[in-house]
Design an enzyme around this catalytic site. Sequence first.
Site, short mmCIF file in Angstrom:
data_model
loop_
_atom_site.label_atom_id
_atom_site.label_comp_id
_atom_site.label_asym_id
_atom_site.label_seq_id
_atom_site.Cartn_x
_atom_site.Cartn_y
_atom_site.Cartn_z
N LYS A 151 -8.75 73.43 3.89
CA LYS A 151 -9.91 73.10 3.03
C LYS A 151 -10.60 71.82 3.51
CE LYS A 151 -7.51 72.86 -0.78
NZ LYS A 151 -6.17 73.18 -0.24
N ARG A 171 -8.55 74.24 -9.94
CA ARG A 171 -7.23 74.60 -9.43
C ARG A 171 -6.45 75.45 -10.41
NH1 ARG A 171 -6.22 70.69 -5.20
NH2 ARG A 171 -4.20 71.07 -4.34
N ARG A 211 1.61 67.20 9.60
CA ARG A 211 0.26 66.61 9.56
C ARG A 211 0.31 65.08 9.56
NH1 ARG A 211 -3.63 68.19 4.67
NH2 ARG A 211 -1.78 67.58 3.49
N ARG A 216 1.03 61.78 4.67
CA ARG A 216 0.86 61.80 3.22
C ARG A 216 2.21 61.89 2.54
NH1 ARG A 216 -3.97 65.96 1.63
NH2 ARG A 216 -2.39 66.56 0.08
N ARG A 227 4.25 72.42 -4.22
CA ARG A 227 2.78 72.62 -4.17
C ARG A 227 2.45 74.09 -3.94
NH1 ARG A 227 1.62 68.51 0.50
NH2 ARG A 227 -0.52 69.29 0.44
P1 AP5 Z 1 -6.25 70.50 5.88
O1 AP5 Z 1 -7.67 70.79 6.24
O2 AP5 Z 1 -5.87 69.10 5.65
O3 AP5 Z 1 -5.80 71.45 4.68
P2 AP5 Z 1 -6.07 71.33 3.14
O4 AP5 Z 1 -6.27 72.74 2.65
O5 AP5 Z 1 -7.14 70.34 2.83
O6 AP5 Z 1 -4.65 70.81 2.67
P3 AP5 Z 1 -4.27 69.75 1.58
O7 AP5 Z 1 -2.85 69.37 1.81
O8 AP5 Z 1 -5.26 68.63 1.52
O9 AP5 Z 1 -4.40 70.63 0.29
P4 AP5 Z 1 -3.87 70.34 -1.10
O10 AP5 Z 1 -4.63 71.32 -1.90
O11 AP5 Z 1 -2.38 70.41 -1.24
O12 AP5 Z 1 -4.18 68.79 -1.32
P5 AP5 Z 1 -5.18 67.99 -2.22
O13 AP5 Z 1 -5.45 66.72 -1.57
O14 AP5 Z 1 -6.32 68.85 -2.64
O15 AP5 Z 1 -5.36 71.14 7.03
C1 AP5 Z 1 -3.92 71.05 7.01
C2 AP5 Z 1 -3.40 70.88 8.44
O16 AP5 Z 1 -3.68 72.06 9.18
C3 AP5 Z 1 -4.07 69.73 9.23
O17 AP5 Z 1 -3.13 69.12 10.03
C4 AP5 Z 1 -5.15 70.44 10.05
O18 AP5 Z 1 -5.41 69.74 11.24
C5 AP5 Z 1 -4.51 71.79 10.31
N1 AP5 Z 1 -5.48 72.87 10.39
C6 AP5 Z 1 -6.59 73.02 9.60
N2 AP5 Z 1 -7.25 74.15 9.93
C7 AP5 Z 1 -6.54 74.72 10.95
C8 AP5 Z 1 -6.68 75.94 11.71
N3 AP5 Z 1 -7.70 76.77 11.50
N4 AP5 Z 1 -5.72 76.21 12.65
C9 AP5 Z 1 -4.69 75.38 12.84
N5 AP5 Z 1 -4.50 74.21 12.18
C10 AP5 Z 1 -5.40 73.90 11.23
O19 AP5 Z 1 -4.31 67.75 -3.53
C11 AP5 Z 1 -3.17 66.90 -3.50
C12 AP5 Z 1 -2.59 66.77 -4.90
O20 AP5 Z 1 -3.57 66.14 -5.78
C13 AP5 Z 1 -2.24 68.08 -5.60
O21 AP5 Z 1 -0.95 68.54 -5.25
C14 AP5 Z 1 -2.34 67.66 -7.09
O22 AP5 Z 1 -1.19 66.96 -7.48
C15 AP5 Z 1 -3.53 66.69 -7.09
N6 AP5 Z 1 -4.80 67.39 -7.37
C16 AP5 Z 1 -5.85 67.56 -6.50
N7 AP5 Z 1 -6.84 68.27 -7.08
C17 AP5 Z 1 -6.40 68.57 -8.33
C18 AP5 Z 1 -6.94 69.32 -9.43
N8 AP5 Z 1 -8.13 69.93 -9.33
N9 AP5 Z 1 -6.22 69.41 -10.57
C19 AP5 Z 1 -5.03 68.80 -10.69
N10 AP5 Z 1 -4.43 68.11 -9.69
C20 AP5 Z 1 -5.11 68.00 -8.53
MG MG Z 2 -7.25 68.54 1.76
#
Ligand code: AP5
Ligand code: MG
Length: 211
Positions: free
Chosen positions: A13, A88, A122, A153, A164
Amino acid sequence: MNLILLGAPGAGKGTQATKISDRYGLVHISTGDIFRANIKNGTKIGMLAKSYIDKGELVPDEVTCDIVKDRLTWDDCKKGYLLDGFPRNLFQAAELDKFAKIDAVVNINIDFKLLMDRLCGRRVCKDCGESYHVSTLNGATTCSRCGGELYQRRDDNPETVKSRLEVYNEQTAPLINYYTMQGNILNFTGSEAPAEVLFAQVAESLDKLAR
Ligand code: AP5
Ligand code: MG
């Protein structure tokens, strides 16, 4: 154009969000980034969020929805925005429907087998947020784009990733059906394609919407 990016943790994402927001001039709003900035600054919201993020659980809906609702009133959102990581669950989606008009939902489907390695390997740049995987860093500890220090992270460890992914399956995956019923979802597969190839596919669909 107002968009939502949907996908499991590690689906890509954040990677796609940077490219999409650059191409269409959208504001990139990541609730995860907002929480991490609050944790770094030691705010009350940060302290609350940390207790949930460290366990891989969702931060309470009321707090999260208030943050997004307020953020969407900022002037910069008039040019369009991209929500990364929100909504989410079904409650957040229903709340969002009350205060926003979404043009399309970009959903990245991914093979779950890939995610544990992607997330635990990552490394993220402290300064510009660029993501890397340890397997391609050859031991480097700084960002090749800006020279910033790379860090891991706190929630990118096997135990928290497992939780997660469970939370995604139970609470977030039902949104695919929710937006399919609304008729505004665009589905992509993020498993095989490198990020650039996936982005080309996403852009092909969004170009038609942007016209
Ligand atoms: P990356 O692009 O970083 O993936 P991502 O989907 O953004 O992963 P996140 O870990 O950020 O998602 P998340 O939903 O767990 O975290 P968030 O910060 O939203 O890519 C991942 C890796 O893969 C990288 O190393 C990248 O280089 C590689 N990659 C990417 N594309 C690729 C490809 N095509 N091929 C190969 N490699 C690739 O949330 C964190 C926490 O915050 C949650 O757990 C929750 O506690 C809280 N939170 C956030 N939003 C909410 C909400 N709406 N409600 C409640 N709690 C929330
Ligand atoms: Mg992300």
